[in-house]
Design a protein around this motif. Structure first.
Motif, PDB file in Angstrom:
ATOM      1  N   PHE A  81       0.854  -1.193   0.000  1.00 31.32           N
ATOM      2  CA  PHE A  81       0.000   0.000   0.000  1.00 31.32           C
ATOM      3  C   PHE A  81       0.889   1.242   0.000  1.00 31.32           C
ATOM      4  N   GLN A  82       0.365   2.338  -0.564  1.00 33.71           N
ATOM      5  CA  GLN A  82       1.094   3.599  -0.509  1.00 33.71           C
ATOM      6  C   GLN A  82       0.121   4.740  -0.734  1.00 33.71           C
ATOM      7  N   ALA A  83       0.472   5.920  -0.212  1.00 40.77           N
ATOM      8  CA  ALA A  83      -0.460   7.047  -0.305  1.00 40.77           C
ATOM      9  C   ALA A  83       0.195   8.324  -0.816  1.00 40.77           C
ATOM     10  N   GLY A  84       1.335   8.210  -1.469  1.00 41.27           N
ATOM     11  CA  GLY A  84       1.999   9.417  -1.959  1.00 41.27           C
ATOM     12  C   GLY A  84       1.201  10.106  -3.052  1.00 41.27           C
ATOM     13  N   ALA A  85       1.040  11.419  -2.963  1.00 43.72           N
ATOM     14  CA  ALA A  85       0.254  12.154  -3.955  1.00 43.72           C
ATOM     15  C   ALA A  85       1.029  13.310  -4.571  1.00 43.72           C
ATOM     16  N   SER A  86       2.226  13.615  -4.054  1.00 47.79           N
ATOM     17  CA  SER A  86       3.084  14.602  -4.708  1.00 47.79           C
ATOM     18  C   SER A  86       3.628  13.991  -5.993  1.00 47.79           C
ATOM     19  N   ALA A  87       4.304  14.802  -6.809  1.00 49.24           N
ATOM     20  CA  ALA A  87       4.876  14.273  -8.052  1.00 49.24           C
ATOM     21  C   ALA A  87       5.850  13.139  -7.753  1.00 49.24           C
ATOM     22  N   ARG A  88       6.717  13.327  -6.764  1.00 49.21           N
ATOM     23  CA  ARG A  88       7.680  12.278  -6.413  1.00 49.21           C
ATOM     24  C   ARG A  88       6.983  11.102  -5.753  1.00 49.21           C
ATOM     25  N   GLY A  89       5.967  11.385  -4.933  1.00 44.53           N
ATOM     26  CA  GLY A  89       5.226  10.307  -4.288  1.00 44.53           C
ATOM     27  C   GLY A  89       4.468   9.458  -5.292  1.00 44.53           C
ATOM     28  N   LEU A  90       3.886  10.095  -6.307  1.00 39.66           N
ATOM     29  CA  LEU A  90       3.170   9.343  -7.342  1.00 39.66           C
ATOM     30  C   LEU A  90       4.119   8.491  -8.177  1.00 39.66           C
ATOM     31  N   ALA A  91       5.303   9.013  -8.464  1.00 38.04           N
ATOM     32  CA  ALA A  91       6.286   8.210  -9.198  1.00 38.04           C
ATOM     33  C   ALA A  91       6.657   6.970  -8.397  1.00 38.04           C
ATOM     34  N   PHE A  92       6.790   7.143  -7.097  1.00 36.02           N
ATOM     35  CA  PHE A  92       7.128   6.015  -6.220  1.00 36.02           C
ATOM     36  C   PHE A  92       5.985   5.014  -6.145  1.00 36.02           C
ATOM     37  N   SER A  93       4.770   5.512  -5.915  1.00 36.47           N
ATOM     38  CA  SER A  93       3.636   4.602  -5.721  1.00 36.47           C
ATOM     39  C   SER A  93       3.285   3.854  -6.992  1.00 36.47           C
ATOM     40  N   ASP A 108     -15.074  14.954  -9.558  1.00 32.42           N
ATOM     41  CA  ASP A 108     -14.242  15.309 -10.710  1.00 32.42           C
ATOM     42  C   ASP A 108     -12.763  15.362 -10.347  1.00 32.42           C
ATOM     43  N   LYS A 109     -12.445  15.873  -9.140  1.00 32.93           N
ATOM     44  CA  LYS A 109     -11.049  15.934  -8.706  1.00 32.93           C
ATOM     45  C   LYS A 109     -10.509  14.528  -8.428  1.00 32.93           C
ATOM     46  N   ILE A 110     -11.327  13.671  -7.850  1.00 33.90           N
ATOM     47  CA  ILE A 110     -10.905  12.292  -7.592  1.00 33.90           C
ATOM     48  C   ILE A 110     -10.627  11.580  -8.911  1.00 33.90           C
ATOM     49  N   LYS A 111     -11.519  11.785  -9.880  1.00 36.01           N
ATOM     50  CA  LYS A 111     -11.328  11.142 -11.182  1.00 36.01           C
ATOM     51  C   LYS A 111     -10.028  11.606 -11.843  1.00 36.01           C
ATOM     52  N   GLN A 112      -9.695  12.875 -11.708  1.00 31.52           N
ATOM     53  CA  GLN A 112      -8.429  13.371 -12.249  1.00 31.52           C
ATOM     54  C   GLN A 112      -7.244  12.647 -11.617  1.00 31.52           C
ATOM     55  N   GLN A 113      -7.315  12.440 -10.279  1.00 27.95           N
ATOM     56  CA  GLN A 113      -6.242  11.713  -9.602  1.00 27.95           C
ATOM     57  C   GLN A 113      -6.154  10.271 -10.102  1.00 27.95           C
ATOM     58  N   VAL A 114      -7.320   9.632 -10.228  1.00 28.08           N
ATOM     59  CA  VAL A 114      -7.357   8.235 -10.675  1.00 28.08           C
ATOM     60  C   VAL A 114      -6.769   8.114 -12.079  1.00 28.08           C
ATOM     61  N   ASP A 115      -7.186   8.997 -12.992  1.00 31.01           N
ATOM     62  CA  ASP A 115      -6.687   8.946 -14.366  1.00 31.01           C
ATOM     63  C   ASP A 115      -5.171   9.163 -14.411  1.00 31.01           C
ATOM     64  N   LYS A 116      -4.692  10.066 -13.563  1.00 31.51           N
ATOM     65  CA  LYS A 116      -3.252  10.342 -13.522  1.00 31.51           C
ATOM     66  C   LYS A 116      -2.492   9.120 -13.009  1.00 31.51           C
ATOM     67  N   ILE A 117      -3.006   8.478 -11.971  1.00 35.70           N
ATOM     68  CA  ILE A 117      -2.351   7.288 -11.418  1.00 35.70           C
ATOM     69  C   ILE A 117      -2.318   6.168 -12.445  1.00 35.70           C
ATOM     70  N   ARG A 118      -3.429   5.952 -13.136  1.00 38.57           N
ATOM     71  CA  ARG A 118      -3.487   4.892 -14.150  1.00 38.57           C
ATOM     72  C   ARG A 118      -2.468   5.171 -15.277  1.00 38.57           C
ATOM     73  N   GLU A 119      -2.384   6.430 -15.715  1.00 36.95           N
ATOM     74  CA  GLU A 119      -1.463   6.768 -16.803  1.00 36.95           C
ATOM     75  C   GLU A 119      -0.007   6.614 -16.349  1.00 36.95           C
ATOM     76  N   LEU A 120       0.313   7.063 -15.140  1.00 34.75           N
ATOM     77  CA  LEU A 120       1.676   6.922 -14.635  1.00 34.75           C
ATOM     78  C   LEU A 120       2.051   5.458 -14.443  1.00 34.75           C
ATOM     79  N   THR A 121       1.087   4.652 -14.024  1.00 33.49           N
ATOM     80  CA  THR A 121       1.333   3.219 -13.870  1.00 33.49           C
ATOM     81  C   THR A 121       1.684   2.591 -15.209  1.00 33.49           C
ATOM     82  N   LYS A 122       0.954   2.997 -16.238  1.00 33.38           N
ATOM     83  CA  LYS A 122       1.234   2.511 -17.592  1.00 33.38           C
ATOM     84  C   LYS A 122       2.623   2.925 -18.039  1.00 33.38           C
ATOM     85  N   GLN A 123       3.011   4.163 -17.718  1.00 34.31           N
ATOM     86  CA  GLN A 123       4.339   4.645 -18.091  1.00 34.31           C
ATOM     87  C   GLN A 123       5.446   3.880 -17.371  1.00 34.31           C
ATOM     88  N   GLN A 124       5.123   3.307 -16.215  1.00 34.28           N
ATOM     89  CA  GLN A 124       6.097   2.500 -15.478  1.00 34.28           C
ATOM     90  C   GLN A 124       6.231   1.092 -16.065  1.00 34.28           C
TER      91      GLN A 124
END
Length: 480
Positions: A237-249, A264-280
């Motif tokens: 589990f992880q809860a980082g939401a900063s740019a560096r925290g999201l890269a880590f999580s 709408d703000k939650i959905k933006q976070q979810v979409d960003k996490i999914r896209e960053l996960t794909k980039q990883q």
């Protein structure tokens, strides 16, 4: 916001909700002041029966897990001291959450346990050994909530002057995880344990391998003492939401805990996490996303509203403000109730603090959000009403589940299980029985181990080739 996941559309698969209880080994966790309610029993947090009964209650309600928060240090930013923290028991006193796990596991068969441990104050070997042992004793039901800390008071307790730079803490965390992966995944082959009494071979020496790690923050050489546990690596589990925290999580985590009160703000976070996960290089669905919530429910909407008013009369919004002050590293008592709080750069929780960049927020605004002493979104109503609201939020945002805070303990959990869970089940949005296997398999239904897309897999040792990879990777580190 346009709802692109309307649950009335029969052609769309109805995602089942994942659900953790969110708690802490203390009196006042999130919803501060409610310990004064005459029916609240959180003052019994130092009694083992309090936790074993809670575990049995949650398993009866088919909760996926009990997610236990923890901090090192105290909340001493508000009013530059701990008077209010002590009076309202704002996570003080608080006890070590790992001490609870074995007892709760002994009285349950399916409930998972997500335990928060701050890696900044641990050594990788001792930590990996402790959690490997817990994974054995729980039969694969242990998870680790990875945190790097945000309190200056914690640094002073261990003899340091102050927090390391925010991004440096994550750099250290990356290496901590790498070394833990080597221990959990790379020291023992799956069939190393023989238990052959006739040949007097308990473990085959050829199938146990030494780890050699020479890194920037950590060095280690030797054999991991814990044989392969059901999951090897605990659910992460992880809860980082900063740019560096999201890269880590998005590199390491399997379950991500986010905040937010607007769809709408939650959905933006979810979409960003999914896209960053794909980039990883990982499948975006390899991460399950949870939102923290508070629920007050009763037999009817009117009764639920009355219960909310009753609870609010015992809550302390100022205690919530004191908690919030330490989260952002700014003493909010210095501002008048109607004064806009200016943004200040700190080393605390960056994603929370950044809200003051974009919005004009006053202490009165924060107190209004802390109606029950906590800042998580509040759902109030009958079981049917709450169930519909939770389903709507899940469908609107693409999250996977919720971390449910307690209000009046244990009443709020009993209310949720009695009134909300059946409504979710009737709508086909919550399980009616547990999946078998480890906590990881219960959450993902894809087996007990981390999949091959996860970075831990590169350290996995099943044969000599894998062993060679570990040695090669270490050599690369030494030459870097």
């Amino acid at each position: 916001m346009t709802n692109t996941f309307q649950n009335t559309d029969k052609s769309i698969h109805k995602k089942q909700i994942l659900l953790n209880a969110f708690d802490m080994n203390c009196v006042g966790h999130i919803n501060h002041g409610l310990w004064t309610h005459p029916r609240d029993e959180s003052h019994r947090f130092n009694e083992l029966s309090y936790w074993t009964t809670l575990a049995q209650t949650l398993e009866h309600g088919l909760f996926d897990g009990l997610f236990i928060a923890d901090i090192t240090g105290v909340y001493d930013v508000y009013q530059n001291g701990i008077d209010l923290t002590l009076k309202e028991s704002i996570q003080l006193p608080s006890h070590d959450p790992t001490t609870l796990v074995s007892a709760m596991a002994a009285v349950t068969k399916n409930l998972g346990f997500g335990i928060t441990v701050n890696l900044s104050y641990e050594t990788p070997y001792q930590f990996a050994r402790r959690f490997g042992s817990l994974d054995h004793l729980t039969q694969g039901r242990i998870g680790w909530n990875i945190v790097t800390g945000y309190l200056d008071s914690a640094e002073r307790l261990i003899g340091q002057k102050g927090l390391k730079d925010h991004d440096l803490r994550y750099e250290q965390a990356d290496e901590f995880l790498t070394l833990c992966y080597k221990f959990w995944e790379g020291s023992w082959e799956n069939d190393a344990i023989q238990k052959n009494k006739q040949k007097r071979i308990f473990t085959d020496p050829k199938k146990v391998h030494q780890i050699n790690h020479q890194g920037h923050f950590y060095q280690s050489q030797g054999v991991f003492q814990v044989s392969p546990s059901p999951q090897r690596t605990p659910l992460l589990f992880q809860a980082g939401a900063s740019a560096r925290g999201l890269a880590f999580s998005t590199q390491h985590a399997e379950c991500v805990f986010i905040g937010g009160d607007q769809a709408d703000k939650i959905k933006q976070q979810v979409d960003k996490i999914r896209e960053l996960t794909k980039q990883q290089g990982r499948n975006p669905e390899d991460i399950k996303i949870f939102v923290g919530i508070t629920v007050v429910t009763a037999e009817t909407d009117q009764l639920a509203q009355q219960k909310l008013e009753e609870y609010a009369s015992y809550a302390n919004p100022e205690a919530g403000l004191a908690h919030f002050s330490s989260s952002i590293g700014i003493d909010l008592s210095q501002y008048a109730d109607d004064e806009v709080i200016p943004y200040q750069s700190t080393n605390s929780i960056v994603s929370v603090n950044n809200k003051f960049k974009d919005k004009q927020i006053t202490p009165n605004d924060l107190k209004a959000q802390h109606l029950l002493g906590g800042r998580y979104p509040l759902f109030v109503g009958s079981g049917s009403t709450v169930a519909e609201k939770l389903i709507q939020l899940l469908d609107d945002t693409g999250i996977d589940g919720f971390n449910l805070t307690r209000t009046v303990a244990p009443e709020s959990h009993h209310d949720f299980i009695r009134l909300v869970i059946p409504e979710l089940q009737q709508r086909g949005r919550f399980k009616t029985e547990y999946t078998q296997g480890s906590l990881r398999n219960k959450i993902f239904n894809q087996g007990d181990y981390l999949n091959s897309q996860h970075p831990a897999s590169q350290f996995r040792c099943h044969n000599n080739k894998d062993k060679h990879n570990i040695v090669k990777e270490t050599a690369d580190e030494q030459s870097a």
